[in-house]
Structure formats: structure tokens, C-alpha cells
Write an enzyme that holds these catalytic residues in place. Sequence first.
Site, PDB file in Angstrom:
ATOM      1  N   CYS A 162       0.850  -1.195   0.000  1.00  8.98           N
ATOM      2  CA  CYS A 162       0.000   0.000   0.000  1.00  8.98           C
ATOM      3  C   CYS A 162       0.886   1.246   0.000  1.00  8.98           C
ATOM      4  O   CYS A 162       0.576   2.255  -0.630  1.00  8.98           O
ATOM      5  CB  CYS A 162      -0.899   0.036   1.230  1.00  8.98           C
ATOM      6  SG  CYS A 162      -1.798  -1.479   1.543  1.00  8.98           S
ATOM      7  N   HIS A 166       0.752   4.978  -1.409  1.00  9.22           N
ATOM      8  CA  HIS A 166       0.215   5.864  -0.358  1.00  9.22           C
ATOM      9  C   HIS A 166       1.250   6.102   0.730  1.00  9.22           C
ATOM     10  O   HIS A 166       0.908   6.149   1.907  1.00  9.22           O
ATOM     11  CB  HIS A 166      -1.047   5.247   0.255  1.00  9.22           C
ATOM     12  CG  HIS A 166      -2.152   4.981  -0.722  1.00  9.22           C
ATOM     13  ND1 HIS A 166      -2.849   5.988  -1.349  1.00  9.22           N
ATOM     14  CD2 HIS A 166      -2.675   3.820  -1.188  1.00  9.22           C
ATOM     15  CE1 HIS A 166      -3.770   5.445  -2.151  1.00  9.22           C
ATOM     16  NE2 HIS A 166      -3.676   4.137  -2.084  1.00  9.22           N
ATOM     17  N   ARG A 211     -13.212  -0.446  -1.626  1.00  9.23           N
ATOM     18  CA  ARG A 211     -12.028   0.348  -2.001  1.00  9.23           C
ATOM     19  C   ARG A 211     -10.749  -0.494  -1.909  1.00  9.23           C
ATOM     20  O   ARG A 211      -9.895  -0.458  -2.782  1.00  9.23           O
ATOM     21  CB  ARG A 211     -11.932   1.577  -1.106  1.00  9.23           C
ATOM     22  CG  ARG A 211     -10.782   2.526  -1.385  1.00  9.23           C
ATOM     23  CD  ARG A 211     -10.821   3.150  -2.764  1.00  9.23           C
ATOM     24  NE  ARG A 211      -9.800   2.598  -3.641  1.00  9.23           N
ATOM     25  CZ  ARG A 211      -9.580   3.017  -4.883  1.00  9.23           C
ATOM     26  NH1 ARG A 211     -10.302   3.979  -5.422  1.00  9.23           N
ATOM     27  NH2 ARG A 211      -8.646   2.462  -5.616  1.00  9.23           N
ATOM     28  N   CYS A 215      -8.002  -1.651  -4.647  1.00  6.84           N
ATOM     29  CA  CYS A 215      -6.555  -1.390  -4.593  1.00  6.84           C
ATOM     30  C   CYS A 215      -5.778  -2.696  -4.734  1.00  6.84           C
ATOM     31  O   CYS A 215      -4.767  -2.737  -5.435  1.00  6.84           O
ATOM     32  CB  CYS A 215      -6.173  -0.626  -3.320  1.00  6.84           C
ATOM     33  SG  CYS A 215      -6.559   1.156  -3.454  1.00  6.84           S
TER      34      CYS A 215
END
Lengths: 254, 209
Positions: A162, A166, A211, A215
Site C-alpha cells: 500500500c 500511499h 475500495r 486497490c
Amino acid sequence: MAQAQQDDAEKEIERYRAMISDPMSNPGFLAVDRGEVLWATKRGKKEVTLETCDLGEGPGKLEGAYAKLPRYFQDADRVMDIEQRLLWCMEKIQDLDTADVRRRRFGGPDYTSDMQDLVAFIANKSSGMKYQLQESHPKEKEMLAAGEALFFRRAGVMDFSCATCHGDDGKRIRLQALPNFSKAGKDAQDTMGGWPTYRVSQSQLRTMQHRLWDCYRQMRMPAPEYASDGITALTAYMVKMAAGGEITVPSIKR
Amino acid sequence: MKTLFIASSLAASLIVLSGAAHAQQAAPTKVDPAVVDKYVQSMWAKAPDPWKTVPVQDETQRICTETRNNPSQADFTKIMEREKASVVFPADGKVIGDWKAGERVANTGTGGQFTDGPNTPRGGNCYACHQMAPKELSYGTLGPSLQNYGKDRKFDPAEARNAYAKIYNAQGVFPCSQMPRFGLHKFLSEQQMKDAVAYLFDPESPVNK
């Protein structure tokens, strides 16, 4: 020249964002209304409603419940997010076979999703409140530590975690701005405060389960199991990064 | 000698880069790997073949995860050597393909997702992370700009070969790089990697215009 065009492109995106956050034209509220009906609908072998479901604040108490999720539930002896808890209540209180509800976990063009509708309704009852991180129970601590580890865990054919997308301030993938969830603060607050959200591009009210499914799809990972502890752990970690952020839901996003 | 120099200057930039990121992030919370694995299993134990093994980390992924992409000097060297050794160059030694096909590789962001079919076109999606041709405004910023990449390197064939190796296995050049190892994972074909190199190194490519 290229820079000027670039700035124009970004301004255009901002204009679009401002347009779609107009609450008067947010179809996410249709999901809230459907969720309200579902909450009070008798279902399952026991032919009862969900109105005695305890989301953490006491049976049937909805105000502020979403702002304190995920959290530990004594009766289940587990930490649960909103979707895990709703499924638990359906199974335990209503004695409902949730196979169909799980099949419709993400709504499509021809069918609605009970889960999306219920989450919209319940989360909306925390609108205007702030996320309050639950981290006193040992199982909540474990959930948060696991979520953080999963956030930074690299795997798969893309070698992504992730944090690849991010993990830094002000990054973009193509033209999409990427919020930084690797630290506590505004990015996480603004983002988490807007979920669940009505996604204009999908014409659906979407939840965090969806969501993160999306991803992981971009990461070329296998589809994560719906309402699994891994998704709850990541959600808990991001709520931690978003602690103190105000909830305004359902929001509306691209 | 030259590789040594590249390696050490990259090592220096790695420390600078990750140092900046770490300044903002809290120190990692300690957690038993067996606990993390339980959560990984919760998401994917029921994944169908051939997906089932995808979440399992290789040694490089494991070390980069554990160190938050900031491996010890010893691991840095170990990863670089191991990953570099994986690179297979085209048998005929030619690393430059067709830049137009390379442009498609750079632009295509589909393929390999669980919602994709077996025939969905695959690409490297370089534009997700890199600026390339100046006319293409829709580019991401996770990686450095590659504008004029070949031109800036005087279209040097040795540099083109380095670029092929970079695309094949980015971590053979820069351990714990965020860039995918396209060749190692067989995500791109040899031809697609040659075409991507052409997109960077052909004088006619818009990247160099």
C-alpha cells in the site's frame, strides 16, 4: 508550456471535485434511505429486524457507532469492522443465511447491495462526528499492529505494498492524486472522513471493503476475502492515521 | 568500476530518499510475523489456483518489507547481486525493439488483475509513475522523469543495455526500488521490454523529442 498545461489539467480536476461534492445532488443518500428500511425489516429464520443489533454503543444505538469502528466486541470475542458486525448480527439475531447478502456485497447495475445500503445508513449517523480510535483491548492492539504491517507488506508480481502508492506526500499515479496514509494527519483524515462514498464513475455507494478490494486488484494481488480480518486490520490502521478527522458521509467522489 | 560507482551513488540516494520518508513516519510497531501471516491467510487462504501463492513473499520482498525499503548495507549488496543475476538478456544481444510498440507498453495499465481475462492486453504502465514524452500530460510522479532519457545518454548502446536490465529487474540496480521487476515476474515479455527500451532510446521516439 507543458507546466502551464499541467496546471490547467489539475485545475480542471479540482473544479470537477467541487462540483460532485454538492450534497444536494448526491445519490449516496438513496442508499442511506434504503439502508434505513433494511435495518427495520424483519428477516431470517427468526423473522426479526436488526434493531437490536449492538454496533458497540449498545443494542440499536446508532449515533456515533461508526466513528468507533473497528472495535472489540465481547459477545463475538473479536475485533470487527462495520461489515463484519452487520453480518454477525444478521446471522446471530435474525438467523439469516447471509450467502445472498455476501453475493451482493458490491452492488452492480442490476441489483442493490444490502451491505452498501446498511453501511451508508449507519455511517451517516456518525456524520459530523470525529473518528475515535479504539485501541485499549489487546485484540484491538493486535489488529492495529497487523494492519500497519499489512500496509507496508510488499508482495505479488508488482512488488507493491500500500505504501508504494500511499507512502509519500503529493504523489500522483497518472493524474490521480494519492493520499499518504503512512503517517497520521490531514491526508488520512480527509480521506477516511469521506468513506463510505458515492462513486460517480461506478454509480454506486461504496464502502471501504470495496475500495481495498479495488486497490488489491490494481496491485495484481488475488481478490481479498470479503469481510476478512485483513481488510479490517488495514481499515483500523487507516482510522488510526485518521484519528480526530471529521466524518462527513456519504461523501461523493469520482 | 563503473557499476561500482553507480551502485554507491544509488546507495547514497537511497539513504537520502528513505531518510526523508522516515522522518515523517512513526517507528514501525513490532509484530510477530506469525500474527501477520494469520491476517494474510484471512484474505487469501481461499484464493483459487494459480492465485494462491501470489501473496507469499520472496526473500527480497521480505527484507524490503521488514526494513521499510531501507536494507542494511549487507542486505543491500545481497539483494543487488541476487536480483542482477536474474536478468536474462535477449539471445541475439539486441535490446532495442520498436518504439511505437514501446509506447503501448508504457501506456497500458491493464493485464494481470483478477478482473482481467487471459487475453486482456498487458503493459508496463510506465506512465503511471514516470513522465516520458513531453506531449503526454497524464503521467504519475512515483518515479523520476524519463524525458529525453536516450538523448541525455547520447543513445549509448551500453546505457540501453542498462535500461533493459533495469526494466527486467529494477532491484538489481537499486535494491528495494518501488519499481516492479517486470522480467523477473514474467509480467512483460522479452519483446515488450525491448520495445520499452526503444521508447527510451530510439532517436525517433517522442521521449527524445
